[in-house]
Scaffold this active site. Structure first.
Site, PDB file in Angstrom:
ATOM      1  N   LEU A  70      -6.260   3.139  16.211  1.00 36.64           N
ATOM      2  CA  LEU A  70      -5.167   2.233  16.631  1.00 36.64           C
ATOM      3  C   LEU A  70      -3.933   2.291  15.695  1.00 36.64           C
ATOM      4  O   LEU A  70      -3.467   1.369  15.153  1.00 36.64           O
ATOM      5  CB  LEU A  70      -5.625   0.809  16.646  1.00 36.64           C
ATOM      6  CG  LEU A  70      -4.891   0.166  17.704  1.00 36.64           C
ATOM      7  CD1 LEU A  70      -5.310   0.551  19.017  1.00 36.64           C
ATOM      8  CD2 LEU A  70      -5.141  -1.586  17.579  1.00 36.64           C
ATOM      9  N   GLY A  71      -3.469   3.648  15.582  1.00 35.65           N
ATOM     10  CA  GLY A  71      -2.487   3.792  14.680  1.00 35.65           C
ATOM     11  C   GLY A  71      -1.070   3.943  15.896  1.00 35.65           C
ATOM     12  O   GLY A  71      -1.399   3.147  16.688  1.00 35.65           O
ATOM     13  N   ARG A 103      -6.857  15.907  17.627  1.00 29.31           N
ATOM     14  CA  ARG A 103      -7.044  17.262  17.247  1.00 29.31           C
ATOM     15  C   ARG A 103      -8.673  17.645  17.968  1.00 29.31           C
ATOM     16  O   ARG A 103      -9.703  16.897  18.099  1.00 29.31           O
ATOM     17  CB  ARG A 103      -7.214  17.296  15.888  1.00 29.31           C
ATOM     18  CG  ARG A 103      -5.980  17.274  15.016  1.00 29.31           C
ATOM     19  CD  ARG A 103      -5.418  18.546  14.983  1.00 29.31           C
ATOM     20  NE  ARG A 103      -4.342  18.661  14.043  1.00 29.31           N
ATOM     21  CZ  ARG A 103      -3.021  18.297  14.382  1.00 29.31           C
ATOM     22  NH1 ARG A 103      -2.732  17.915  15.792  1.00 29.31           N
ATOM     23  NH2 ARG A 103      -2.096  18.462  13.479  1.00 29.31           N
ATOM     24  N   GLU A 109      -7.306  26.770  19.022  1.00 29.24           N
ATOM     25  CA  GLU A 109      -6.292  26.914  19.999  1.00 29.24           C
ATOM     26  C   GLU A 109      -5.672  28.239  19.641  1.00 29.24           C
ATOM     27  O   GLU A 109      -5.575  28.596  18.445  1.00 29.24           O
ATOM     28  CB  GLU A 109      -5.197  25.756  19.590  1.00 29.24           C
ATOM     29  CG  GLU A 109      -5.866  24.356  20.088  1.00 29.24           C
ATOM     30  CD  GLU A 109      -4.898  23.428  19.983  1.00 29.24           C
ATOM     31  OE1 GLU A 109      -3.777  23.460  19.135  1.00 29.24           O
ATOM     32  OE2 GLU A 109      -5.282  22.188  20.194  1.00 29.24           O
ATOM     33  N   ILE A 154       0.157   5.887  17.708  1.00 29.58           N
ATOM     34  CA  ILE A 154      -0.058   6.604  19.008  1.00 29.58           C
ATOM     35  C   ILE A 154      -1.155   5.719  19.705  1.00 29.58           C
ATOM     36  O   ILE A 154      -0.919   5.305  20.863  1.00 29.58           O
ATOM     37  CB  ILE A 154      -0.627   7.914  18.714  1.00 29.58           C
ATOM     38  CG1 ILE A 154       0.561   8.859  18.282  1.00 29.58           C
ATOM     39  CG2 ILE A 154      -1.069   8.267  20.079  1.00 29.58           C
ATOM     40  CD1 ILE A 154       0.361  10.350  17.810  1.00 29.58           C
ATOM     41  N   ILE A 193      -6.212  13.652  22.530  1.00 27.82           N
ATOM     42  CA  ILE A 193      -4.916  14.057  22.146  1.00 27.82           C
ATOM     43  C   ILE A 193      -4.759  14.120  20.589  1.00 27.82           C
ATOM     44  O   ILE A 193      -3.515  14.249  20.203  1.00 27.82           O
ATOM     45  CB  ILE A 193      -3.806  13.157  22.778  1.00 27.82           C
ATOM     46  CG1 ILE A 193      -4.217  11.511  22.712  1.00 27.82           C
ATOM     47  CG2 ILE A 193      -3.862  13.401  24.443  1.00 27.82           C
ATOM     48  CD1 ILE A 193      -3.825  11.025  21.350  1.00 27.82           C
ATOM     49  N   ARG A 250     -10.565   2.129  11.844  1.00 26.91           N
ATOM     50  CA  ARG A 250     -10.822   1.962  10.206  1.00 26.91           C
ATOM     51  C   ARG A 250     -11.009   0.532   9.890  1.00 26.91           C
ATOM     52  O   ARG A 250     -11.512   0.075   8.926  1.00 26.91           O
ATOM     53  CB  ARG A 250     -10.230   2.910   9.270  1.00 26.91           C
ATOM     54  CG  ARG A 250     -10.577   4.278   9.508  1.00 26.91           C
ATOM     55  CD  ARG A 250      -9.928   5.212   8.170  1.00 26.91           C
ATOM     56  NE  ARG A 250      -8.355   5.171   8.233  1.00 26.91           N
ATOM     57  CZ  ARG A 250      -7.721   5.733   7.479  1.00 26.91           C
ATOM     58  NH1 ARG A 250      -8.223   6.299   6.438  1.00 26.91           N
ATOM     59  NH2 ARG A 250      -6.310   5.586   7.800  1.00 26.91           N
ATOM     60  N   HIS A 272      -1.617  21.638  24.251  1.00 22.05           N
ATOM     61  CA  HIS A 272      -1.169  20.797  23.225  1.00 22.05           C
ATOM     62  C   HIS A 272       0.213  20.600  23.333  1.00 22.05           C
ATOM     63  O   HIS A 272       1.003  21.075  22.355  1.00 22.05           O
ATOM     64  CB  HIS A 272      -1.607  21.812  21.707  1.00 22.05           C
ATOM     65  CG  HIS A 272      -1.574  20.896  20.781  1.00 22.05           C
ATOM     66  ND1 HIS A 272      -2.239  21.243  19.672  1.00 22.05           N
ATOM     67  CD2 HIS A 272      -0.746  19.641  20.435  1.00 22.05           C
ATOM     68  CE1 HIS A 272      -2.187  20.187  18.540  1.00 22.05           C
ATOM     69  NE2 HIS A 272      -1.438  19.328  18.787  1.00 22.05           N
ATOM     70  N   VAL A 273       0.614  19.832  24.345  1.00 25.90           N
ATOM     71  CA  VAL A 273       1.954  19.717  24.692  1.00 25.90           C
ATOM     72  C   VAL A 273       2.310  18.228  24.557  1.00 25.90           C
ATOM     73  O   VAL A 273       3.299  17.688  25.029  1.00 25.90           O
ATOM     74  CB  VAL A 273       2.416  20.029  26.120  1.00 25.90           C
ATOM     75  CG1 VAL A 273       2.386  21.589  26.092  1.00 25.90           C
ATOM     76  CG2 VAL A 273       1.466  19.492  27.213  1.00 25.90           C
ATOM     77  N   GLY A 274       1.393  17.228  23.997  1.00 24.92           N
ATOM     78  CA  GLY A 274       1.716  16.006  23.841  1.00 24.92           C
ATOM     79  C   GLY A 274       2.995  15.602  23.280  1.00 24.92           C
ATOM     80  O   GLY A 274       3.574  14.682  24.007  1.00 24.92           O
TER      81      GLY A 274
END
Length: 316
Positions: A155-156, A234, A263, A158, A232, A178, A281-283
């Protein structure tokens, strides 16, 4: 005369144009710098730009004796040996939150595409099967988003944006992180508990040794045969063999993946499965995200060459 900056990773030239207006860029094009750039030029390099996922260890740092700043284009820095950098007096910076909205958007897009089987539906129309009224088990009604339980792992910035977007679709939202946060969403004490509760698990955690393959066969089994996983973050966070097995054996219902373990080469078997939605990997690949990431890179390099601390340092 502009300060020299080594471009360590391979970037499209268009992404370096603005930065090149401020600094003299020595572009290695993703190759070992000593193979493509003159030794005398590398000897004077004090700063570099890299992708956070590019492996950068102490040995490589030692090849640049005057290097004192590593600036990541983007928020991630999982490829950099932070302990080796600290031991050599090298500051590491990144672009925190610069692409958060765009990445959250792609997470929701993948979730909807997987849950509503949009790729399958698109193929159903294009193939003529719809016009021919050909039955398809993949086109059976599925549970929608209203009342669906969406679990956010991490829950950062993003993760928070993903949670807010999921809630707007009338879904229940829970999370594991965390640390516990003062938010309206239900907190779970472990990833196992979150996976058992939710029917969509969205991975938004920072990559590192502690999260390597943490989404394994047991977590996917907890998610259940009607569950979906969306990644989304890694590719390293999910055990790729466990994911492939879960999808083929229908231990889970499907997946939406913007990131991959290797990738740009997702497993061939994965690309042939109808219950997977794949993007390259286009987020964070939007105009506004690139503008923001370039702003952070320029700010980090500007403060470094002015003899001040990086504007956006990595806090380990």
């Amino acid at each position: 005369m502009p300060d020299k900056v080594l471009v360590y990773s391979r970037f499209p030239k268009s992404l370096m144009l603005r930065i090149g207006q401020h600094f003299e860029l020595l572009d290695a094009g993703g190759k070992p710098p000593h193979e493509v750039i003159a030794k005398e030029d590398l000897a004077s390099v004090r700063a570099m730009i890299t992708q956070g996922s590019s492996l950068l260890n102490g040995e490589m740092m030692d090849g640049l004796p005057k290097l004192r700043a590593i600036v990541c284009y983007g928020t991630g820095y999982d490829g950099i040996d932070l302990k080796a950098a600290a031991a050599r007096g090298i500051a590491v910076g990144h672009s925190p939150g610069a692409n958060a909205s765009s990445v959250a958007d792609i997470a929701i897009t993948l979730m909807l595409a997987a849950v509503r089987r949009l790729v399958v539906a698109d193929s159903y129309v294009r193939s003529g099967d719809w016009a021919a009224a050909k039955p398809s088990p993949m086109m059976r009604p599925q549970q929608g988003m209203r009342g669906r339980k969406v679990g956010v792992y991490g829950l950062g910035e993003i993760g928070r944006k993903i949670a807010a977007r999921a809630a707007a679709f009338e879904a229940e939202v829970g999370y594991f992180s965390r640390s516990r946060h003062d938010v309206a969403y239900q907190y779970f004490p472990s990833l196992e508990a979150l996976a058992e509760w939710c029917s969509v698990l969205v991975i938004a955690v920072r990559a590192g040794p502690e999260t390597h393959h943490v989404v394994n066969a047991d977590i996917l089994k907890n998610l259940g045969e009607s569950g979906y996983v969306v990644n989304i973050a890694r590719g390293s966070v999910i055990d790729p063999d466990a994911l492939l097995a879960a999808l083929k054996e229908k231990t889970i219902a499907g997946a939406g993946l913007d990131v991959h373990a290797r990738e740009p080469y997702p497993p061939d078997e994965l690309t042939g499965l109808p219950n997977v939605v794949l993007t390259p990997h286009v987020g964070g690949h939007t105009l506004e995200s690139h503008q923001a990431m370039q702003d952070c890179v320029i700010a980090n390099l500007t403060t470094f060459f002015a003899g001040r601390p990086l504007a956006y340092p990595v806090s380990s």
